[in-house]
Design an enzyme around this catalytic site. Structure first.
Site, short mmCIF file in Angstrom:
data_model
loop_
_atom_site.label_atom_id
_atom_site.label_comp_id
_atom_site.label_asym_id
_atom_site.label_seq_id
_atom_site.Cartn_x
_atom_site.Cartn_y
_atom_site.Cartn_z
N GLY A 11 0.81 -1.22 0.00
CA GLY A 11 0.00 0.00 0.00
C GLY A 11 0.84 1.27 0.00
CG ASN A 12 4.26 2.98 2.93
OD1 ASN A 12 3.45 3.88 3.19
ND2 ASN A 12 5.46 2.90 3.47
CE LYS A 129 -9.03 -6.98 2.80
NZ LYS A 129 -7.75 -6.80 3.43
CE LYS A 214 0.69 -6.35 -1.53
NZ LYS A 214 0.35 -6.16 -0.15
CE LYS A 276 3.29 -7.53 3.61
NZ LYS A 276 2.22 -7.30 2.64
#
Ligand code: ADP
Ligand code: MG
Length: 314
Positions: A11-12, A129, A214, A276
């Site tokens: 996102g960053n 979510k 993602k 991740k």
């Protein structure tokens, strides 16, 4: 032979937590992000790119909601497609400008990606979510009835819609992604995890309302194009054990088995680092060579082995 890599942007890389999300801010961030990506290309890597879309799709949903008296509401799959187009455009523009500046002859293309999920995925019965704006209790009751949405109280902060986050099992555009990548194009694919679709009873592709993680989509993409490296860029330089405690310890290098062990011990929470590490393990199990988790600023150093956390096969 060029070395191959999937770069997954957190996102960053597009929007910082402290920013409002103006087009100007996002273009500026994406330009800076693109400068780092070009450095990876200069290091000799051929790359495909994927990215998150949380804040962007949140804003799109909010915009429709605020305009509910004058505009028809769009389903979530359409909103994900909009966010892929928007972010893809910003990346295409920035990357191409920088490529031109350095006289590097490469094409960049965003591929709207439909991510296949199982109609029977357990998430459809138990969505978890949270997405989009917060509602009042009254609005929540109305929306549950009118739209058949599932709306829950989000940690006392207000009422929020929850949607399923099913696992990716394929991309409709797999062939196109591979062909473009093999001929040397920088492909931006499966943004925001991709547009969730199922194959329905009639054998037709059909959009569904959900959000695909993602990180899971990035791992699928990296396996699909047989990338050597999956580079996950987030907002920490390295991952840690005992994160955010007095015993915190950075991890430089681990194997997939060690990662599995730490995951099962609860070092990586589900909402952030968990997916991740899980997708890293998945990619290595399917034949990938190396996963690197680091931040944008350290991307090049990490690829050279001087920063970040690397996860490799046992
Ligand atoms: P992204 O947008 O890149 O997916 P996330 O917020 O989902 O970002 O995940 C990155 C965040 O995970 C970091 O900012 C950090 O706060 C958090 N985190 C949780 N556990 C760990 C850990 N064990 N080591 C490092 N970071 C962790
Ligand atoms: Mg995340």
């Amino acid at each position: 032979m060029k070395r191959t890599m999937v770069v997954s942007l957190g996102g960053n890389a597009i929007l910082k937590h402290t920013e409002k999300g103006t087009a100007q801010e996002q273009f500026k961030n994406v330009y800076e992000t693109s400068l780092y990506i070009i450095e990876l290309i200069k290091e000799g890597y051929h790359i495909a790119i994927t990215h998150g879309n949380g804040p962007q799709v949140g804003d799109i949903l909010l915009a429709y909601y605020q305009a509910k008296d004058i505009l028809p509401q769009m389903p979530l799959d359409v909103c994900v497609a909009q966010s892929q187009g928007m972010i893809g455009y910003m990346l295409q523009l920035s990357l191409k400008n920088i490529l031109n500046k350095f006289q590097m002859d490469k094409s960049v293309v965003t591929l709207l990606t439909q991510t296949l999920v199982h109609q029977e995925d357990p998430q459809f019965d138990n969505p978890t979510k949270p997405i989009g704006p917060f509602y009042t209790a009254l609005e929540a009751t109305k929306l549950r009835k009118e739209r058949e949405w599932i709306i829950v109280n989000d940690s006392g902060r207000g009422y929020r819609r929850v949607v399923p986050s099913p696992l990716p099992i394929g991309f409709v555009e797999e062939c196109c992604i591979k062909t473009l990548f093999l001929e040397g194009t920088i492909v931006i694919a499966s943004g925001g995890g991709g547009i969730p679709v199922i194959i329905n009873e009639e054998g037709m592709i059909q959009g569904v309302e959900g959000v695909i993680d993602k990180d899971h989509a990035a791992s699928y993409l990296a396996s699909l194009i047989e990338a050597e490296i999956l580079l996950i860029l987030t907002d920490v330089e390295r991952i840690s054990l005992y994160y955010n405690t007095p015993h915190q310890r950075f991890i430089d290098k681990i194997t997939a088995s060690q990662a599995k062990k730490y995951l099962s011990e609860g070092h990586f929470p589900e909402g952030s680092m968990g997916p991740k590490v899980r997708s890293a393990i998945n990619f290595l199990d399917k034949g990938g060579k190396k996963v690197i988790i680091t931040s944008l600023e350290y991307a090049v150093d990490a690829v050279k082995g001087d920063a970040g956390t690397s996860i490799t096969i046992d």
